[in-house]
Design a protein around this motif. Structure first.
Motif, mmCIF file in Angstrom:
data_model
loop_
_atom_site.group_PDB
_atom_site.id
_atom_site.type_symbol
_atom_site.label_atom_id
_atom_site.label_comp_id
_atom_site.label_asym_id
_atom_site.label_seq_id
_atom_site.Cartn_x
_atom_site.Cartn_y
_atom_site.Cartn_z
ATOM 1 N N ASP A 1 0.818 -1.218 0.000
ATOM 2 C CA ASP A 1 0.000 0.000 0.000
ATOM 3 C C ASP A 1 0.854 1.271 0.000
ATOM 4 O O ASP A 1 0.455 2.291 -0.555
ATOM 5 C CB ASP A 1 -0.936 0.010 1.213
ATOM 6 C CG ASP A 1 -2.051 -1.035 1.110
ATOM 7 O OD1 ASP A 1 -2.227 -1.598 0.014
ATOM 8 O OD2 ASP A 1 -2.726 -1.280 2.127
ATOM 9 N N SER A 2 2.034 1.209 0.634
ATOM 10 C CA SER A 2 2.887 2.392 0.725
ATOM 11 C C SER A 2 3.982 2.410 -0.334
ATOM 12 O O SER A 2 4.798 3.330 -0.366
ATOM 13 C CB SER A 2 3.526 2.478 2.115
ATOM 14 O OG SER A 2 4.273 1.308 2.412
ATOM 15 N N GLY A 3 4.013 1.402 -1.212
ATOM 16 C CA GLY A 3 5.010 1.364 -2.274
ATOM 17 C C GLY A 3 6.417 1.115 -1.781
ATOM 18 O O GLY A 3 7.379 1.570 -2.400
ATOM 19 N N CYS A 4 6.574 0.384 -0.685
ATOM 20 C CA CYS A 4 7.895 0.106 -0.120
ATOM 21 C C CYS A 4 8.452 -1.195 -0.698
ATOM 22 O O CYS A 4 7.762 -2.214 -0.717
ATOM 23 C CB CYS A 4 7.828 -0.011 1.398
ATOM 24 S SG CYS A 4 7.483 1.550 2.247
ATOM 25 N N GLY A 5 9.710 -1.160 -1.121
ATOM 26 C CA GLY A 5 10.379 -2.349 -1.602
ATOM 27 C C GLY A 5 11.312 -2.958 -0.579
ATOM 28 O O GLY A 5 11.909 -4.004 -0.826
ATOM 29 N N ALA A 6 11.450 -2.306 0.570
ATOM 30 C CA ALA A 6 12.302 -2.800 1.649
ATOM 31 C C ALA A 6 11.708 -2.338 2.968
ATOM 32 O O ALA A 6 10.919 -1.382 3.008
ATOM 33 C CB ALA A 6 13.734 -2.284 1.497
ATOM 34 N N TYR A 7 12.109 -3.010 4.059
ATOM 35 C CA TYR A 7 11.592 -2.595 5.359
ATOM 36 C C TYR A 7 12.518 -3.046 6.467
ATOM 37 O O TYR A 7 13.422 -3.873 6.263
ATOM 38 C CB TYR A 7 10.178 -3.136 5.585
ATOM 39 C CG TYR A 7 10.089 -4.581 6.023
ATOM 40 C CD1 TYR A 7 9.859 -4.907 7.364
ATOM 41 C CD2 TYR A 7 10.210 -5.625 5.112
ATOM 42 C CE1 TYR A 7 9.754 -6.235 7.772
ATOM 43 C CE2 TYR A 7 10.099 -6.950 5.513
ATOM 44 C CZ TYR A 7 9.876 -7.248 6.838
ATOM 45 O OH TYR A 7 9.773 -8.550 7.253
#
Length: 478
Positions: free
Chosen positions: A273-279
């Motif tokens: 949903d937030s367009g994150c490819g890493a976390y």
């Protein structure tokens, strides 16, 4: 036993695809009267080069660039199409001032392919052949202009039909894809970084300006709400997939499996949903929230296997370099150095329970276990356990030096076929640096290498070096 395939992520931020590269063929109108049809002749040569390299990238071939307006139009088209880089090929001699502005003002990574249609000078050559094959001095002219402008670029000289040339273009194209991916990357941070851990701290605006990753903070409460809203069928499907993929510990209860599955699916939905490819998650940020029963250990392992960058303890730098490892070399794995083993001249590699199980040994099952963990003070977290695949491997650590200066510390070596460690209930392996433990660690520490890093299979130092050259990161092999 083959390593099983994880679910395919629907998040476009993590998909790995062939690099998308523009081929900019450069010549000039000077030879039209001398050799009628030369433009079409050399345009066909450019198409043959792209076809020969079709296995390493998806190619967009420009019409032959014969002047400044042609060059600037072609580069605008490459950028509009969202390509990863541009390979410049001299179709004949092309004066540098026709392309200087287009190349130096573009944000696309650039490589000069110093090639020519025919690999050898022969007695049968006439003036037409001399003209078709005179790209070398156009490459010199253009390279000189790029150097004077302070533009970073790669140079690849060779026979365009030689597999070694394709290997070099492949290395540069993957680095270009990684540069483009980092510029679009968002790193989700659940909670806050680990207190007191200095080597993971970075000026977020400097990181954004220099390399591209943007930090996106996600409140733990958002994860709790998302977990509660998940459809029951999605949870059941994930558990069923794990049953068919892993050797599942019978001691794991249905409640533990379901809670873990909801955490994994909840994290993934928030990243999509937030367009994150890493976390990154920090165990205290989860534990101190008060609403969670356990830490998301197995979730991190499978999300890495799907292509997400990951790091523990809120480490944005490590999450970014794990993501870069996926894009550059395939199957990035988050790890750290746990202890030195001097008799085997190796380093025990592991972390608290997270690891990309695509790097697991193929002769042993990947296990999903019930595992007690005192850190965090929560209930037992289901954990994916495996030993690292033996063979060539590479470590890379991204170091923030202050301001917009970054360094990459890289060590090649091998994962040993070492004895099992039965009491170690987290992914692990023993890495022997090519330079030896003493030499590697002395150089690693002098260079400021961090304690979190990415591991990839294979010897990948040359890949990382090209990435550093394209981005301006200082490259330090140890």
């Amino acid at each position: 036993m083959p390593v099983p395939t994880p679910p395919v992520s629907e998040n476009p931020a993590v998909r790995t695809r062939l690099p998308r590269i523009g081929l900019l063929g450069v010549m000039q109108p000077l030879y039209d009267a001398m050799i009628p049809g030369i433009t079409e002749h050399q345009a066909a040569y450019a198409e043959r080069v792209a076809a020969e390299l079709s296995g390493v990238a998806e190619w967009t071939v420009s019409r032959p660039v014969r002047g400044r307006q042609d060059a600037e139009r072609a580069m605008r088209d490459f950028e509009t199409e969202g390509l990863d880089g541009v390979l410049v090929v001299m179709l004949t001699y092309g004066p540098s001032l026709r392309v200087t502005r287009a190349l130096t003002e573009s944000r696309l990574p650039v490589a000069l392919a110093n090639i020519q249609p025919d690999p050898a000078v022969t007695a049968e050559w006439d003036m037409d052949d001399m003209t078709y094959n005179q790209g070398i001095h156009g490459a010199q002219d253009t390279a000189n202009a790029l150097v004077r402008a302070g533009t970073r670029f790669e140079v690849i000289t060779g026979e365009w039909q030689d597999p070694h040339f394709a290997e070099q273009v492949d290395r540069w194209a993957r680095a270009a894809r990684t540069v483009s991916s980092l510029r679009r990357l968002r790193v989700g941070v659940f909670g806050y970084p680990m207190n007191g851990m200095g080597d993971a701290r970075v000026d977020e605006t400097a990181l954004l300006r220099a390399l591209g990753p943007e930090v996106h903070v996600i409140a733990p409460g958002a994860l709790h709400r998302t977990m509660a809203d998940l459809p029951e069928q999605a949870v059941r499907d994930l558990i069923s997939w794990e049953d068919g993929t892993f050797d599942v510990d019978e001691k794991l209860s249905e409640e533990e499996r379901e809670d873990h599955a909801r955490m994994q699916l909840g994290i993934e939905r928030l990243l999509e949903d937030s367009g994150c490819g890493a976390y990154s998650t920090h165990f205290d940020a989860i534990a101190e929230d008060g609403r969670f029963a356990r830490l998301p250990m197995a979730a991190a392992s499978t999300l890495m296997a799907q292509g997400y960058g990951f790091a523990g303890e809120g480490d944005v730098l490590a999450a970014s370099v794990v993501y870069a490892g996926h894009q550059l070399a395939g199957d990035g794995h988050f790890t750290e150095m746990y202890a030195m083993d001097f008799p085997s001249d190796s380093i025990l590699m592991s972390h608290m329970g997270e690891g990309n199980w695509r790097l697991a040994r193929e002769d042993e099952p990947v296990r999903l276990i019930k595992r007690p963990l005192g850190i965090g003070g929560l209930d037992d977290p289901p954990t994916i356990l495996f030993r690292y695949r033996t063979g060539a491997a590479t470590l890379a650590s991204l170091v923030a030096l202050g301001g917009e200066r970054f360094r990459l510390v890289v060590a090649e070596g091998e994962v040993l076929d070492a004895p099992e460690l039965p009491a170690l209930e987290m992914p692990y392996g023993q890495f022997r640096p090519s330079s030896g433990v003493r030499g590697c660690m002395d150089a690693w520490l002098r260079a400021g290498g961090t304690h979190h890093m990415v591991m990839n299979t294979g010897h990948r130092a040359r890949d990382w070096r090209v990435l550093c050259e394209l981005t301006g990161i200082e490259y330090v092999p140890v």
